[in-house]
Design a protein around this motif. Structure first.
Motif, mmCIF file in Angstrom:
data_model
loop_
_atom_site.group_PDB
_atom_site.id
_atom_site.type_symbol
_atom_site.label_atom_id
_atom_site.label_comp_id
_atom_site.label_asym_id
_atom_site.label_seq_id
_atom_site.Cartn_x
_atom_site.Cartn_y
_atom_site.Cartn_z
ATOM 1 N N ARG A 31 44.877 42.042 49.245
ATOM 2 C CA ARG A 31 45.779 40.929 48.907
ATOM 3 C C ARG A 31 45.016 39.817 48.201
ATOM 4 N NH1 ARG A 31 50.061 38.012 53.050
ATOM 5 N NH2 ARG A 31 50.293 36.026 51.952
ATOM 6 N N SER A 32 43.832 39.512 48.699
ATOM 7 C CA SER A 32 43.034 38.441 48.113
ATOM 8 C C SER A 32 42.483 38.815 46.738
ATOM 9 C CB SER A 32 41.884 38.087 49.063
ATOM 10 O OG SER A 32 41.078 37.072 48.524
ATOM 11 N N ASP A 33 41.960 40.027 46.603
ATOM 12 C CA ASP A 33 41.307 40.439 45.359
ATOM 13 C C ASP A 33 42.302 40.647 44.215
ATOM 14 O OD1 ASP A 33 38.960 40.364 46.761
ATOM 15 O OD2 ASP A 33 38.725 42.541 46.920
ATOM 16 N N LEU A 34 43.517 41.074 44.538
ATOM 17 C CA LEU A 34 44.514 41.356 43.497
ATOM 18 C C LEU A 34 45.680 40.368 43.561
ATOM 19 C CD1 LEU A 34 44.627 45.262 43.624
ATOM 20 C CD2 LEU A 34 43.212 43.781 42.185
ATOM 21 N N CYS A 35 45.401 39.167 44.072
ATOM 22 C CA CYS A 35 46.452 38.169 44.284
ATOM 23 C C CYS A 35 47.181 37.782 43.003
ATOM 24 C CB CYS A 35 45.854 36.934 44.940
ATOM 25 S SG CYS A 35 44.489 36.201 43.979
ATOM 26 N N VAL A 48 52.702 31.745 41.125
ATOM 27 C CA VAL A 48 52.148 32.863 41.883
ATOM 28 C C VAL A 48 51.250 32.290 42.975
ATOM 29 C CG1 VAL A 48 50.730 34.947 41.818
ATOM 30 C CG2 VAL A 48 52.237 34.390 39.882
ATOM 31 N N ILE A 49 51.535 32.655 44.224
ATOM 32 C CA ILE A 49 50.742 32.184 45.362
ATOM 33 C C ILE A 49 49.509 33.066 45.510
ATOM 34 C CG2 ILE A 49 50.726 31.784 47.851
ATOM 35 C CD1 ILE A 49 53.725 31.314 47.715
ATOM 36 N N VAL A 50 48.335 32.424 45.568
ATOM 37 C CA VAL A 50 47.063 33.152 45.660
ATOM 38 C C VAL A 50 46.184 32.507 46.732
ATOM 39 C CG1 VAL A 50 47.159 33.855 43.236
ATOM 40 C CG2 VAL A 50 45.974 31.741 43.859
ATOM 41 N N ASP A 51 45.116 33.194 47.096
ATOM 42 C CA ASP A 51 44.164 32.636 48.055
ATOM 43 C C ASP A 51 43.207 31.647 47.403
ATOM 44 O OD1 ASP A 51 45.323 34.184 49.981
ATOM 45 O OD2 ASP A 51 43.680 35.611 50.177
ATOM 46 N N ASP A 52 42.780 31.979 46.176
ATOM 47 C CA ASP A 52 41.767 31.178 45.482
ATOM 48 C C ASP A 52 42.204 31.018 44.029
ATOM 49 O OD1 ASP A 52 39.462 30.523 43.875
ATOM 50 O OD2 ASP A 52 38.188 31.033 45.576
ATOM 51 N N ILE A 53 42.542 29.793 43.620
ATOM 52 C CA ILE A 53 43.083 29.552 42.284
ATOM 53 C C ILE A 53 42.051 29.867 41.203
ATOM 54 C CG2 ILE A 53 43.976 27.796 40.709
ATOM 55 C CD1 ILE A 53 45.202 26.404 43.138
ATOM 56 N N ASP A 54 40.827 29.398 41.366
ATOM 57 C CA ASP A 54 39.792 29.640 40.353
ATOM 58 C C ASP A 54 39.552 31.134 40.162
ATOM 59 O OD1 ASP A 54 39.474 26.934 39.958
ATOM 60 O OD2 ASP A 54 37.771 26.749 41.320
ATOM 61 N N PHE A 55 39.477 31.874 41.274
ATOM 62 C CA PHE A 55 39.264 33.322 41.167
ATOM 63 C C PHE A 55 40.441 33.985 40.466
ATOM 64 C CE2 PHE A 55 40.376 37.468 42.968
ATOM 65 C CZ PHE A 55 39.306 38.214 42.509
ATOM 66 N N ALA A 56 41.674 33.615 40.848
ATOM 67 C CA ALA A 56 42.860 34.223 40.254
ATOM 68 C C ALA A 56 42.926 33.957 38.754
ATOM 69 C CB ALA A 56 44.116 33.696 40.949
ATOM 70 N N ARG A 356 34.629 44.130 45.975
ATOM 71 C CA ARG A 356 36.001 43.723 45.674
ATOM 72 C C ARG A 356 36.828 44.886 45.140
ATOM 73 N NH1 ARG A 356 37.375 38.401 45.525
ATOM 74 N NH2 ARG A 356 35.732 36.808 45.405
ATOM 75 N N TYR A 357 38.139 44.725 45.256
ATOM 76 C CA TYR A 357 39.072 45.609 44.567
ATOM 77 C C TYR A 357 39.308 45.042 43.167
ATOM 78 C CZ TYR A 357 40.263 47.815 49.040
ATOM 79 O OH TYR A 357 40.210 48.483 50.226
ATOM 80 N N HIS A 358 39.438 45.953 42.190
ATOM 81 C CA HIS A 358 39.678 45.531 40.811
ATOM 82 C C HIS A 358 40.818 46.360 40.220
ATOM 83 C CE1 HIS A 358 35.847 43.280 40.621
ATOM 84 N NE2 HIS A 358 35.378 44.258 41.367
ATOM 85 N N LEU A 359 41.555 45.744 39.316
ATOM 86 C CA LEU A 359 42.532 46.467 38.511
ATOM 87 C C LEU A 359 41.870 46.784 37.179
ATOM 88 C CD1 LEU A 359 45.501 47.440 38.060
ATOM 89 C CD2 LEU A 359 45.921 45.196 37.026
ATOM 90 N N ARG A 360 41.742 48.078 36.883
ATOM 91 C CA ARG A 360 41.115 48.504 35.635
ATOM 92 C C ARG A 360 42.190 49.019 34.682
ATOM 93 N NH1 ARG A 360 36.672 45.783 36.449
ATOM 94 N NH2 ARG A 360 35.062 46.765 37.730
ATOM 95 N N LEU A 361 42.196 48.486 33.469
ATOM 96 C CA LEU A 361 43.144 48.902 32.437
ATOM 97 C C LEU A 361 42.398 49.480 31.248
ATOM 98 C CD1 LEU A 361 45.559 45.812 32.405
ATOM 99 C CD2 LEU A 361 45.779 47.920 33.737
ATOM 100 N N LYS A 362 42.966 50.533 30.683
ATOM 101 C CA LYS A 362 42.367 51.141 29.496
ATOM 102 C C LYS A 362 43.486 51.642 28.596
ATOM 103 C CE LYS A 362 39.146 54.754 28.017
ATOM 104 N NZ LYS A 362 38.271 55.880 28.444
ATOM 105 N N TYR A 363 43.424 51.286 27.333
ATOM 106 C CA TYR A 363 44.416 51.723 26.349
ATOM 107 C C TYR A 363 43.706 52.425 25.205
ATOM 108 C CZ TYR A 363 47.681 48.437 28.576
ATOM 109 O OH TYR A 363 48.475 47.761 29.470
#
Length: 366
Positions: A31-35, A48-56, A356-363
């Motif tokens: 939840r925190s890493d992909l907020c 969008v509600i997040v845990d850490d604004i700077d990180f988001a 951390r968890y990350h969202l990886r995108l590739k096109y």
């Protein structure tokens, strides 16, 4: 303006059925890493509600998505201040449960913006995997030669043991669970005391257990839907995804035309379209049981499916309803990221790098 929040611990919160629920560490970290994820399906000006604004803000800025709405990130502690100057048109979590309702209420969100406890409890009841059984039967009716799928809901441990005596390999599922947790494989020669104790505890704590045949799965996929303000459920698109040990790992990013072409190699598109229409009707009927409240008038849901190899014959069968998720899914995330051009294709993956968890995108172009 819509307020959005990513609460991936939703399924576990449903199982606990408590307002003061503490998610396991992995759920809290996801939840925190992909907020920032809800920004991807937001409109400009949403919050969008997040845990850490700077990180988001940093993670969202680095994300190489084709479309990136302009949103405001705020913490749960700041949401009351945001609401003091603007009344939201909607609150949009990943999924509604007592825990997220309580968190938002405690943070200062007015109760009239939230679903009632009765509505949340009805969502919980409809999220029980037992509901999958009746919809599966209706969706398959008359299509048995092209489809597969059966399940049984058992509420007594002794009946469960009797069911195992037929010697077949089966998949056993808790009524409420998340991302492969709460799912066990009972192979005919590998039924340990530990796995039997697990099943007994699930029945005791959740009231029952689902038992299904273990199929020769060839491909995972799903259909994504939206329940709109008119009370009807409407199809949004296909989700072609991958799993590992029952847990989600990634999605194909492509246009609907490209995804349909892929699926046509396994089953007819006519069958897919018929399943879609039947699910729209059955899911609309399911949602008609919910109280008519504005807070839950527009929600997302998804149906997991799979392609199964035929036994002793060439060809494939479609399992049209492995699981119903009465919440947003990673398939919805993939739809928000899918390219508009048929010659462009991509992938979306959730990866963990020990920190951390990350969202990886590739096109890329085909």
């Amino acid at each position: 303006m819509t307020i959005r929040i990513f609460n991936p611990e939703h399924d576990i919160a449903l199982a606990s059925n408590m307002e003061r629920f503490t998610a396991p560490h992995a759920g809290r970290q996801l939840r925190s890493d992909l907020c920032y994820l809800p920004a991807l399906w937001s409109n400009d000006g949403d919050v969008v509600i997040v845990d850490d604004i700077d990180f988001a803000e940093s993670a969202y800025r680095k994300l190489k998505a084709e479309r990136k709405p302009v949103v405001e990130f705020c913490t749960m502690e700041q949401i009351a201040h945001v609401l003091s100057s603007c009344v939201p048109s909607a609150i949009d979590p990943w999924g509604w449960d007592l825990a997220i309702r309580f968190q938002l209420l405690s943070a200062g969100v007015p109760e009239y913006c939230l679903p009632s406890k009765e509505a949340v409890q009805e969502i919980r009841c409809l999220s029980n995997r037992q509901c999958t059984t009746s919809i599966l039967e209706k969706v398959r009716s008359g299509l048995e030669s092209d489809t597969c799928g059966e399940s049984i809901y058992l509420t007594d441990y002794h009946f469960f043991l009797e069911h195992l005596q037929n010697g077949e390999n089966v998949v056993v599922k808790a009524p409420w669970s998340s991302s492969g947790r709460g799912v066990r494989y009972f192979m005919r020669d590998e039924r340990t005391e530990n796995s039997l104790n697990w099943a007994n505890n699930v029945i005791r704590l959740q009231g029952g257990i689902m038992v299904e045949p273990l199929y020769n799965k060839v491909k995972d996929f799903g259909m994504e839907f939206r329940r709109s303000a008119d009370g009807r459920v409407h199809y949004l698109g296909l989700s072609l995804f991958q799993t590992q040990n029952g847990a989600y790992t990634g999605n194909l990013l492509a246009t609907e035309a490209v995804k349909r072409d892929i699926m046509s190699k396994y089953v007819s598109l006519g069958l897919l379209d018929e399943i879609t229409a039947r699910l729209e009707n059955e899911l609309s009927d399911m949602f008609s049981m919910l109280p008519r409240e504005s807070a839950i008038s527009d929600v997302r849901l998804g149906v997991d499916m799979m392609i199964v190899a035929k036994e002793n014959a060439e060809g494939f069968l479609l399992h049209p309803c492995v699981e119903i998720n009465l919440r947003r899914t990673m398939g919805h995330v993939a739809l928000s990221l899918s390219p508009l051009d048929d010659i462009k294709e991509g992938s979306m993956a959730i990866v963990y790098d020990t920190k951390r968890y990350h969202l990886r995108l590739k096109y890329n172009y085909m």
